[in-house]
Design a protein around this motif. Structure first.
Motif, mmCIF file in Angstrom:
data_model
loop_
_atom_site.group_PDB
_atom_site.id
_atom_site.type_symbol
_atom_site.label_atom_id
_atom_site.label_comp_id
_atom_site.label_asym_id
_atom_site.label_seq_id
_atom_site.Cartn_x
_atom_site.Cartn_y
_atom_site.Cartn_z
ATOM 1 N N ASN A 60 25.849 40.524 36.129
ATOM 2 C CA ASN A 60 26.117 39.889 34.816
ATOM 3 C C ASN A 60 26.518 38.324 35.436
ATOM 4 N N ARG A 61 27.048 38.191 36.704
ATOM 5 C CA ARG A 61 27.451 36.990 37.483
ATOM 6 C C ARG A 61 26.274 36.043 37.581
ATOM 7 N N ARG A 62 24.999 36.648 37.829
ATOM 8 C CA ARG A 62 23.697 36.062 38.074
ATOM 9 C C ARG A 62 23.178 35.301 36.915
ATOM 10 N N ALA A 63 23.401 36.374 36.000
ATOM 11 C CA ALA A 63 22.896 35.814 34.533
ATOM 12 C C ALA A 63 23.862 35.058 33.932
ATOM 13 N N LYS A 64 25.084 34.970 34.463
ATOM 14 C CA LYS A 64 26.062 33.860 33.731
ATOM 15 C C LYS A 64 26.618 34.658 32.533
ATOM 16 N N LYS A 65 26.604 36.035 32.523
ATOM 17 C CA LYS A 65 27.085 36.651 30.898
ATOM 18 C C LYS A 65 28.307 36.934 31.329
ATOM 19 N N GLU A 66 28.986 36.745 30.009
ATOM 20 C CA GLU A 66 30.445 37.072 30.033
ATOM 21 C C GLU A 66 30.526 38.357 29.254
ATOM 22 N N THR A 67 30.560 39.267 29.519
ATOM 23 C CA THR A 67 30.727 40.756 28.888
ATOM 24 C C THR A 67 32.016 41.274 28.971
ATOM 25 N N ALA A 68 32.250 42.430 28.013
ATOM 26 C CA ALA A 68 33.659 43.017 27.996
ATOM 27 C C ALA A 68 33.903 43.647 29.326
ATOM 28 N N GLU A 69 32.931 43.927 30.058
ATOM 29 C CA GLU A 69 33.026 44.591 31.410
ATOM 30 C C GLU A 69 33.394 43.579 32.460
ATOM 31 N N SER A 70 33.180 42.297 32.138
ATOM 32 C CA SER A 70 33.350 41.501 33.313
ATOM 33 C C SER A 70 34.793 41.670 33.906
ATOM 34 N N MET A 71 34.984 41.614 35.104
ATOM 35 C CA MET A 71 36.327 41.776 35.542
ATOM 36 C C MET A 71 36.925 40.633 35.962
ATOM 37 N N VAL A 72 38.473 40.633 35.453
ATOM 38 C CA VAL A 72 39.171 39.642 35.786
ATOM 39 C C VAL A 72 40.054 40.029 37.394
ATOM 40 N N SER A 73 39.854 39.433 38.290
ATOM 41 C CA SER A 73 40.410 40.063 39.393
ATOM 42 C C SER A 73 41.428 39.179 40.109
ATOM 43 N N VAL A 74 42.033 39.521 41.207
ATOM 44 C CA VAL A 74 42.985 38.830 41.724
ATOM 45 C C VAL A 74 42.954 37.263 42.012
ATOM 46 N N GLY A 75 41.662 37.190 42.272
ATOM 47 C CA GLY A 75 41.246 35.640 42.674
ATOM 48 C C GLY A 75 41.089 34.801 41.373
ATOM 49 N N GLU A 76 40.807 35.411 40.198
ATOM 50 C CA GLU A 76 40.807 34.472 38.654
ATOM 51 C C GLU A 76 42.514 34.098 38.755
ATOM 52 N N LEU A 77 43.365 35.165 39.080
ATOM 53 C CA LEU A 77 44.673 34.813 38.684
ATOM 54 C C LEU A 77 45.215 33.740 39.592
ATOM 55 N N LEU A 78 44.724 33.684 40.833
ATOM 56 C CA LEU A 78 45.257 32.610 41.756
ATOM 57 C C LEU A 78 44.662 31.371 41.250
ATOM 58 N N ILE A 79 43.407 31.256 40.770
ATOM 59 C CA ILE A 79 42.873 29.965 40.360
ATOM 60 C C ILE A 79 43.553 29.506 39.333
ATOM 61 N N ASN A 80 43.743 30.358 38.161
ATOM 62 C CA ASN A 80 44.081 29.986 36.801
ATOM 63 C C ASN A 80 45.611 30.616 36.541
ATOM 64 N N SER A 81 46.480 29.557 36.735
ATOM 65 C CA SER A 81 47.639 30.330 36.347
ATOM 66 C C SER A 81 48.048 30.622 34.969
ATOM 67 N N ASP A 82 47.191 30.179 34.016
ATOM 68 C CA ASP A 82 47.408 30.512 32.675
ATOM 69 C C ASP A 82 46.842 31.949 32.216
ATOM 70 N N LEU A 83 46.059 32.443 32.940
ATOM 71 C CA LEU A 83 45.568 33.685 32.790
ATOM 72 C C LEU A 83 46.737 34.821 32.793
ATOM 73 N N ASP A 84 46.355 35.871 31.958
ATOM 74 C CA ASP A 84 47.536 36.809 31.751
ATOM 75 C C ASP A 84 47.193 37.799 32.847
ATOM 76 N N ALA A 85 48.106 38.131 33.601
ATOM 77 C CA ALA A 85 47.885 39.039 34.719
ATOM 78 C C ALA A 85 47.565 40.577 34.290
ATOM 79 N N HIS A 86 47.891 40.860 33.169
ATOM 80 C CA HIS A 86 47.671 42.084 32.586
ATOM 81 C C HIS A 86 46.126 42.317 32.262
ATOM 82 N N LYS A 87 45.538 41.245 32.372
ATOM 83 C CA LYS A 87 43.739 41.400 32.036
ATOM 84 C C LYS A 87 43.192 41.869 33.341
ATOM 85 N N ALA A 88 44.062 41.521 34.562
ATOM 86 C CA ALA A 88 43.256 41.898 35.598
ATOM 87 C C ALA A 88 43.778 43.378 36.187
#
Length: 234
Positions: A60-88
């Motif tokens: 999905n990442r290579r195809a640049k797809k955003e799907t419901a299964e795309s995982m928000v990980s700890v990395g995204e939380l560190l980069i974007n402080s506005d993200l809801d931690a519950h999503k990860a």
């Protein structure tokens, strides 16, 4: 929520194994609500407790797809402080035990953190964990074997840090680097941080090298060596 980090600058000393088992024991034996945080780009803790299809995520990442299964990980939380931690945060197969997973791109996240000077880098994880602190009794952080900004984030977010070690010279030297280059430095601007203790893993008490290591560590860190060790088994 009490936050505990497990850290040693030397790799292969049992950090992930310690977090994996202690988190399970706290949740299953003591019925505590536990959040395990995988802050190691290798992602071994995530692989153990998670059920993520990493092949599909990479596709999905290579195809640049955003799907419901795309995982928000700890990395995204560190980069974007506005993200809801519950999503990860992900549920595990064990009652009371959740995980904040890592992803192989976490190493690249570290480089982006270094380049981002808009907000203090070292407080990113602590700020995210503040959002869920009322939902857990314990948070256990599995750190990578490095002197990195990721581990600085772990220590700033922590109340206590524990150092697993093998009975060998490299692991013992890793303790010194971990204490002087990371823990002592972080305590200058996060005074609440305490070194909770040092403990041996894969310990074989009958070996001379083990007896030597115990004596050496006791002489250097007498009050910090915990009165327990995890023996090596098949």
């Amino acid at each position: 929520m009490k936050v505990l980090s497990f850290l040693n600058n030397k790799g292969g000393v049992g950090k992930t194994a310690s977090v994996t088992n202690i988190a399970y024991i706290l949740a299953s034996v003591y019925q505590k609500k536990v959040l395990a945080v995988d802050l190691d780009p290798q992602g071994n803790l995530s692989n153990f407790y998670g059920n993520t299809d990493f092949v599909k995520l990479l596709q999905n990442r290579r195809a640049k797809k955003e799907t419901a299964e795309s995982m928000v990980s700890v990395g995204e939380l560190l980069i974007n402080s506005d993200l809801d931690a519950h999503k990860a945060i992900r549920k595990t197969n064990y009652e009371g035990l959740d995980i904040l997973p890592s992803f192989p791109t976490l190493s690249a996240v570290e480089e982006r953190l270094k380049a981002d000077i808009t907000t203090p880098q070292q407080f990113r994880l602590r700020n995210q964990l503040e959002k869920v602190k009322g939902e857990y009794d314990y948070c256990l952080i599995d750190c990578s074997p490095s002197l990195s900004i990721l581990n600085v984030n772990a220590l700033v977010a922590s109340d206590e840090v524990y150092i697993p070690t093998l009975a060998d010279d490299g692991s013992l030297f890793g303790i010194e680097l971990t204490k002087t280059e990371l823990i002592d430095e972080v305590k200058k601007y996060s005074p609440k941080l305490k070194l909770g203790g040092i403990f041996f893993t894969r310990y074989r008490k009958n070996l001379n090298v083990s007896k030597y290591a115990v004596g050496l560590l006791g002489a250097a860190y007498a009050k910090l060596v915990l009165p327990l060790s995890i023996s090596e088994r098949v």
